[in-house]
Design a protein around this motif. Structure first.
Motif, PDB file in Angstrom:
ATOM      1  N   LEU A   1     107.463-205.643 165.798  1.00 47.86           N
ATOM      2  CA  LEU A   1     106.295-205.319 165.407  1.00 47.86           C
ATOM      3  C   LEU A   1     105.156-205.904 166.219  1.00 47.86           C
ATOM      4  O   LEU A   1     104.197-205.254 166.606  1.00 47.86           O
ATOM      5  N   GLU A   2     105.318-206.915 167.103  1.00 47.11           N
ATOM      6  CA  GLU A   2     104.363-207.478 167.904  1.00 47.11           C
ATOM      7  C   GLU A   2     104.253-206.673 169.198  1.00 47.11           C
ATOM      8  O   GLU A   2     103.222-207.073 169.941  1.00 47.11           O
ATOM      9  N   ARG A   3     105.019-205.808 169.560  1.00 50.40           N
ATOM     10  CA  ARG A   3     105.244-205.253 170.853  1.00 50.40           C
ATOM     11  C   ARG A   3     103.726-204.511 171.263  1.00 50.40           C
ATOM     12  O   ARG A   3     103.397-203.793 170.093  1.00 50.40           O
ATOM     13  N   ASP A   4     103.104-204.585 172.230  1.00 51.01           N
ATOM     14  CA  ASP A   4     101.677-203.777 172.466  1.00 51.01           C
ATOM     15  C   ASP A   4     100.644-203.942 171.336  1.00 51.01           C
ATOM     16  O   ASP A   4      99.906-202.963 171.150  1.00 51.01           O
ATOM     17  N   SER A   5     100.829-204.987 170.595  1.00 54.24           N
ATOM     18  CA  SER A   5     100.159-205.081 169.193  1.00 54.24           C
ATOM     19  C   SER A   5      98.357-204.983 169.954  1.00 54.24           C
ATOM     20  O   SER A   5      97.586-204.540 168.845  1.00 54.24           O
ATOM     21  N   ALA A   6      98.166-205.682 170.873  1.00 59.41           N
ATOM     22  CA  ALA A   6      96.713-205.791 171.166  1.00 59.41           C
ATOM     23  C   ALA A   6      96.149-204.129 171.550  1.00 59.41           C
ATOM     24  O   ALA A   6      94.927-203.960 171.433  1.00 59.41           O
ATOM     25  N   ARG A   7      97.009-203.365 171.563  1.00 55.56           N
ATOM     26  CA  ARG A   7      96.552-201.874 171.882  1.00 55.56           C
ATOM     27  C   ARG A   7      96.153-201.074 170.544  1.00 55.56           C
ATOM     28  O   ARG A   7      95.529-200.080 170.465  1.00 55.56           O
ATOM     29  N   TYR A   8      96.405-201.628 169.185  1.00 50.94           N
ATOM     30  CA  TYR A   8      96.324-201.181 168.054  1.00 50.94           C
ATOM     31  C   TYR A   8      95.579-202.016 167.094  1.00 50.94           C
ATOM     32  O   TYR A   8      95.309-203.189 167.236  1.00 50.94           O
ATOM     33  N   ARG A   9      94.737-201.295 166.078  1.00 51.32           N
ATOM     34  CA  ARG A   9      93.963-201.664 165.218  1.00 51.32           C
ATOM     35  C   ARG A   9      94.889-202.451 164.057  1.00 51.32           C
ATOM     36  O   ARG A   9      94.364-203.610 163.603  1.00 51.32           O
ATOM     37  N   TRP A  10      95.778-201.697 163.770  1.00 49.66           N
ATOM     38  CA  TRP A  10      96.821-202.443 162.972  1.00 49.66           C
ATOM     39  C   TRP A  10      98.312-202.425 163.626  1.00 49.66           C
ATOM     40  O   TRP A  10      98.505-201.096 164.020  1.00 49.66           O
ATOM     41  N   ILE A  11      98.964-203.225 163.483  1.00 49.61           N
ATOM     42  CA  ILE A  11     100.538-203.190 164.270  1.00 49.61           C
ATOM     43  C   ILE A  11     101.352-202.416 163.349  1.00 49.61           C
ATOM     44  O   ILE A  11     102.284-201.760 163.795  1.00 49.61           O
TER      45      ILE A  11
ATOM     46  N   ASP B   1      96.126-190.300 164.075  1.00 49.90           N
ATOM     47  CA  ASP B   1      95.649-189.319 165.319  1.00 49.90           C
ATOM     48  C   ASP B   1      94.744-190.216 166.213  1.00 49.90           C
ATOM     49  O   ASP B   1      94.788-189.956 167.625  1.00 49.90           O
ATOM     50  N   LYS B   2      93.943-191.211 165.659  1.00 48.53           N
ATOM     51  CA  LYS B   2      93.245-192.094 166.540  1.00 48.53           C
ATOM     52  C   LYS B   2      94.024-193.052 167.246  1.00 48.53           C
ATOM     53  O   LYS B   2      93.585-193.775 168.236  1.00 48.53           O
ATOM     54  N   GLY B   3      95.325-193.213 167.123  1.00 47.40           N
ATOM     55  CA  GLY B   3      96.259-194.117 167.787  1.00 47.40           C
ATOM     56  C   GLY B   3      95.994-195.375 167.122  1.00 47.40           C
ATOM     57  O   GLY B   3      96.091-196.660 167.826  1.00 47.40           O
ATOM     58  N   GLU B   4      95.469-195.603 165.987  1.00 47.46           N
ATOM     59  CA  GLU B   4      95.073-197.012 165.454  1.00 47.46           C
ATOM     60  C   GLU B   4      96.125-197.853 164.758  1.00 47.46           C
ATOM     61  O   GLU B   4      96.126-198.932 164.460  1.00 47.46           O
ATOM     62  N   ILE B   5      97.329-197.176 164.566  1.00 48.76           N
ATOM     63  CA  ILE B   5      98.399-197.682 163.682  1.00 48.76           C
ATOM     64  C   ILE B   5      99.708-197.333 164.431  1.00 48.76           C
ATOM     65  O   ILE B   5      99.807-196.467 164.929  1.00 48.76           O
ATOM     66  N   HIS B   6     100.504-198.443 164.833  1.00 50.49           N
ATOM     67  CA  HIS B   6     101.508-198.370 165.591  1.00 50.49           C
ATOM     68  C   HIS B   6     102.854-198.250 164.735  1.00 50.49           C
ATOM     69  O   HIS B   6     103.525-197.260 165.202  1.00 50.49           O
ATOM     70  N   TYR B   7     103.165-198.533 163.693  1.00 50.63           N
ATOM     71  CA  TYR B   7     104.300-198.562 162.900  1.00 50.63           C
ATOM     72  C   TYR B   7     104.111-198.129 161.525  1.00 50.63           C
ATOM     73  O   TYR B   7     102.990-198.389 160.862  1.00 50.63           O
ATOM     74  N   TYR B   8     104.910-197.566 160.925  1.00 53.31           N
ATOM     75  CA  TYR B   8     104.774-197.511 159.370  1.00 53.31           C
ATOM     76  C   TYR B   8     106.072-198.098 158.967  1.00 53.31           C
ATOM     77  O   TYR B   8     107.218-197.771 159.377  1.00 53.31           O
ATOM     78  N   ILE B   9     105.932-199.356 157.935  1.00 53.46           N
ATOM     79  CA  ILE B   9     107.213-199.581 157.279  1.00 53.46           C
ATOM     80  C   ILE B   9     107.703-199.437 156.024  1.00 53.46           C
ATOM     81  O   ILE B   9     106.777-199.269 155.136  1.00 53.46           O
ATOM     82  N   ASP B  10     108.734-198.693 155.717  1.00 54.24           N
ATOM     83  CA  ASP B  10     109.011-198.257 154.642  1.00 54.24           C
ATOM     84  C   ASP B  10     109.616-199.292 153.505  1.00 54.24           C
ATOM     85  O   ASP B  10     110.629-200.036 153.560  1.00 54.24           O
ATOM     86  N   THR B  11     108.724-199.470 152.387  1.00 51.99           N
ATOM     87  CA  THR B  11     109.178-200.681 151.429  1.00 51.99           C
ATOM     88  C   THR B  11     109.974-200.046 150.285  1.00 51.99           C
ATOM     89  O   THR B  11     110.361-200.706 149.433  1.00 51.99           O
ATOM     90  N   GLY B  12     110.036-198.732 150.218  1.00 50.96           N
ATOM     91  CA  GLY B  12     110.886-198.102 149.242  1.00 50.96           C
ATOM     92  C   GLY B  12     110.023-198.122 147.863  1.00 50.96           C
ATOM     93  O   GLY B  12     110.758-198.123 146.720  1.00 50.96           O
ATOM     94  N   GLY B  13     108.878-198.434 148.116  1.00 49.59           N
ATOM     95  CA  GLY B  13     108.024-198.415 146.586  1.00 49.59           C
ATOM     96  C   GLY B  13     107.996-199.649 146.286  1.00 49.59           C
ATOM     97  O   GLY B  13     107.378-199.884 144.966  1.00 49.59           O
ATOM     98  N   PHE B  14     108.303-200.756 146.809  1.00 50.11           N
ATOM     99  CA  PHE B  14     108.252-202.290 146.316  1.00 50.11           C
ATOM    100  C   PHE B  14     107.573-203.056 147.228  1.00 50.11           C
ATOM    101  O   PHE B  14     107.816-204.080 147.220  1.00 50.11           O
ATOM    102  N   GLY B  15     106.675-202.353 147.623  1.00 51.38           N
ATOM    103  CA  GLY B  15     105.704-203.355 148.845  1.00 51.38           C
ATOM    104  C   GLY B  15     104.767-204.208 148.007  1.00 51.38           C
ATOM    105  O   GLY B  15     104.336-205.013 148.702  1.00 51.38           O
ATOM    106  N   GLY B  16     104.561-204.297 146.863  1.00 55.66           N
ATOM    107  CA  GLY B  16     103.645-204.905 146.109  1.00 55.66           C
ATOM    108  C   GLY B  16     103.779-204.724 144.661  1.00 55.66           C
ATOM    109  O   GLY B  16     104.509-203.545 144.568  1.00 55.66           O
ATOM    110  N   PHE B  17     103.213-205.348 143.812  1.00 55.10           N
ATOM    111  CA  PHE B  17     103.433-204.939 142.494  1.00 55.10           C
ATOM    112  C   PHE B  17     102.704-203.544 142.267  1.00 55.10           C
ATOM    113  O   PHE B  17     101.320-203.400 142.669  1.00 55.10           O
ATOM    114  N   GLY B  18     103.484-202.749 141.768  1.00 57.00           N
ATOM    115  CA  GLY B  18     102.890-201.422 141.737  1.00 57.00           C
ATOM    116  C   GLY B  18     102.990-200.453 143.226  1.00 57.00           C
ATOM    117  O   GLY B  18     102.391-199.642 142.982  1.00 57.00           O
ATOM    118  N   GLY B  19     103.282-201.168 144.004  1.00 52.96           N
ATOM    119  CA  GLY B  19     103.130-200.681 145.345  1.00 52.96           C
ATOM    120  C   GLY B  19     104.011-199.336 145.447  1.00 52.96           C
ATOM    121  O   GLY B  19     105.106-199.126 145.102  1.00 52.96           O
TER     122      GLY B  19
END
Length: 725
Positions: free
Chosen positions: A623-633, A677-695
């Protein structure tokens, strides 16, 4: 005039005060002036010792709990990286979404991180210092009217309250809230003395700033504070009312400036507001963290009575039940007796009587806050009881001082004996809930309390042994009343606490509702019961939205799969498969706990969660690869997962879609697509709906997950599905 530690106006001192200082059967010689000089010699060393011991206890091995509540830890870390995130209390340094509380407590933790470098120690240090400040201020407030012995006793009892020992070593906002409220009570004490406008304005300003720590809970002291000042301030009624208006204005200014900025700024210039489906700070204030906490419905904070899952059934005995009892109720019966006896004793005192004013301040604080905690059908967590600790400590110290001054009267000795013996019996009951933990404590507190009560009754009848008997009785009474909470506090200080449901003291072995009824499950981290919610073993089913405010429910506890469980976007409030206990008291043998809680949600496939939230090193490096190029890794569903990733990657910003409960901010699919589209997010991580309470429960969150899975390729790293955007 000083009379056995009670300071009063000479004009209002009751007749016979000097005579009441002495046992009729064993009068002491010596002038009051000599007594006062003697006190002054030992008071300062005693105060210094109290504060040093408190500071040592609250800061000892402070980093043992890691990042404690990872939700707030990530936000504090973000504040060290970005001043914008600092100001708004954003979860990430790119300021996508806030936490579900105002940022005052985060400001102090982030400033500490900027000064010392961000770490567990630097993050928790402000909370420990807030605890020391609370003890010192409580001492000062009680000492001014009741003398140094009462002040020292109050400060010591606050310091050894188990919930205080927990929260002043943790990163939830309760620590700052309590410190500011005690400071406001001290200022109110000064204001009442001389009807001072300056001090009443300071009182209001501190309460207003406390609002920026934990919103409306800060206002629970207002009825007592206003009533005490209106009754006891030595000024005309017109002036008292005008001064209260000035204090109210100070509250509005101190609490409202930040709220006004957030409300008036365009939504695009600030982060999303977590806990608010319509991205409104007022929704957070009045619904999620407001009336829903009390009435249990009407918003994401309510959950239709889900509060009983964390604090037992509502009712007058809720504070004494298996879940809440060991946190702060050790001296609660004594405090209530002290309040009743004190008000009766001062019933004929002049309007400006300070003793009665103090009883109104601290008694009103205790009764109003205790009533809200007892009867609210919304979410009430066990650690909330730390807000009761200063009032309980002050009332017990005041009551002890008033009864000691009246100790020549039989009724006072009977009242003291009943209080001491009742406190000892209650301590025995609380300790009996953990029968395998330090079993020697139970008979110790019971026997000591009985001896103390007997000594207080018999001392005047023993002639030349009166003084020695009184000293022994006081020591026994102290052991009977304070040994239990002190032992619980020591166990709490030496035990690791993490997650969103921390709880003080050893694990309660049984959770049948002996008081209040219908509890049905263990305290966080408790033993027994069927597989249930994170940190609440013993009951299966679903939790209400917002049930774990300001923290992370276990997304995939120890051994649980990150992406397992119910499908994304099911819209139901979900159970947590394989959930681990969320920071509650793990089983510990010995007074100081031979084992620490181990709730690390690490290893392959585990992010989000209740304890020391980690991700695998391989995933972090990826996830840290090229992190400086993105607003959110990366972007992911829920604040819990996002917080864990941020902490594991050194504070790299992660977009927490849906915030804490899946409804924060309501990011739309169209908005998310524009970010991609603006290239501000590098990855999307699939939590399967359990990324937080109610996520994943919000429809937009589900739509985003579906869109990503259908348009981008994925790879699996240590069991976690990652999409390259």
């Amino acid at each position: 005039m000083s009379s056995m530690g009670i300071t009063e106006n000479t004009a209002t001192a009751p007749a016979g005060t000097r005579r009441q200082m002495r046992w009729r059967a064993g009068r002491r010689s010596g002038a009051l002036s000599g007594e006062r000089v003697t006190q002054q010699r030992w008071v300062r060393p005693a105060l210094i010792a109290l504060l040093v011991v408190t500071a040592g206890a609250y800061s000892w091995n402070l980093g043992a709990s890691g990042y404690a509540n990872s939700f707030y830890a990530a936000a504090a870390q973000a504040g060290t990286e970005s001043w914008k995130a600092f100001f708004f209390g954003a979860l990430d340094s790119s300021s996508f979404i806030t936490v579900d509380k105002p940022p005052a407590s985060l400001w102090l933790m982030a400033l500490s991180g900027r000064i010392f470098g961000f770490s567990s120690w630097s993050m928790l240090l402000p909370n420990a210092l807030e605890g020391v400040a609370a003890v010192a201020l409580l001492y000062g407030a009680v000492k001014r009217w009741f003398g140094a012995p009462a002040g020292l006793l109050a400060g010591a009892m606050l310091a050894m309250t188990p919930a205080a020992a927990l929260m002043f070593r943790f990163n939830n906002p309760d620590a700052l809230l309590v410190a500011l409220l005690v400071a406001s009570a001290y200022c109110l004490t000064r204001a009442i003395e001389a009807a001072s406008t300056r001090w009443i304005v300071a009182t209001g300003a501190l309460i207003g700033f406390a609002f920026l720590a934990k919103l409306g809970q800060a206002f629970l002291v207002l009825p007592a504070f206003a009533g005490a000042y209106l009754l006891a301030a030595p000024a005309l009624l017109r002036r008292r009312l005008a001064q209260l208006c000035y204090g109210l204005l100070a509250i509005v200014v101190a609490a409202g400036w930040w709220v006004a900025i957030v409300a008036l700024l365009p939504a695009g210039s600030r982060p999303f507001i977590d806990g608010s489906p319509d991205n409104s700070i007022f929704n957070l204030i009045f619904n999620y963290d407001g009336f829903s906490r009390i009435f249990g419905s009407g918003g994401p904070g309510g959950g239709g009575g889900g509060g009983s899952m964390f604090s037992g059934s509502t009712g007058i005995l809720r504070l004494f039940n298996d879940l809440l009892g060991g946190q702060a109720s050790w001296l609660l019966p004594a405090a209530l007796i002290a309040l009743a006896v004190g008000l009766w004793l001062r019933r004929r005192a002049p309007r400006v009587d300070r003793a009665r004013a103090a009883l109104i301040i601290w008694g009103g604080w205790l009764l109003v806050t205790g009533a809200i905690f007892s009867f609210s059908t919304g979410i009430i967590h066990t650690y909330y009881t730390v807000a009761l600790a200063p009032a309980i400590a002050a009332l017990v110290a005041i009551g002890a001082t008033l009864l000691w001054a009246q100790r020549d009267a039989l009724w006072a000795r009977i009242a003291a004996a009943i209080t001491v013996s009742g406190t000892g019996v209650w301590a025995y009951v609380l300790l009996d809930r953990t029968p395998s933990w330090e079993p020697w404590l139970r008979p110790l507190v019971l026997v000591a309390a009985i001896l103390g009560a007997g000594g207080l009754l018999a001392a005047p009848l023993l002639g030349r042994f009166t003084r020695r008997t009184a000293i022994v009785a006081v020591v026994c009474a102290a052991v009977g009343g304070l040994a239990g909470p002190l032992a619980y506090a020591a166990q709490t200080v030496t035990t690791r606490h993490t997650g969103s449901l921390p709880s003080a003291g050893p694990t309660v072995s049984g959770t049948a509702g002996r008081f209040g009824g219908g509890l049905g499950f263990g305290r966080p981290g408790g033993a027994g019961g069927s597989s249930g919610f994170a940190g609440v073993p013993g009951r299966s089913g679903s939790l209400p939205s917002g049930a774990l405010p300001g923290g992370s429910a276990s997304s995939s506890g120890v051994g649980g799969a990150l992406h397992g469980g119910l499908p994304r976007g099911s819209g139901s409030r979900q159970r947590f498969p394989g959930a681990a206990a969320s920071g509650g008291s793990g089983a510990a043998s010995g007074l100081f706990g031979s084992g620490r809680r181990q709730f690390t949600a690490g290893g392959a496939g585990n992010i989000g969660g209740a304890g020391d939230v980690t991700i695998s090193r391989a995933l972090a490096r990826f996830l840290e690869r090229d992190s400086a190029r993105y607003r959110w890794i990366a972007a992911t569903s829920g604040s819990s997962s996002a917080a864990g990733i941020e902490l594991a990657t050194g504070g790299k910003p992660v977009m927490a879609i849906g915030g804490f409960d899946g409804n924060g901010g309501e990011l739309t699919l169209a908005q998310f697509e524009r970010y991609v589209d603006k290239g501000e997010i590098h990855y999307y991580i699939d939590t399967g709906g359990f990324g937080g309470f109610g996520g994943g429960s919000a429809s937009s969150t589900s739509a985003i997950a579906s869109w990503v899975s259908s348009h981008f390729k994925s790879k699996t790293i240590d069991g976690v599905t990652v999409y390259v955007l």
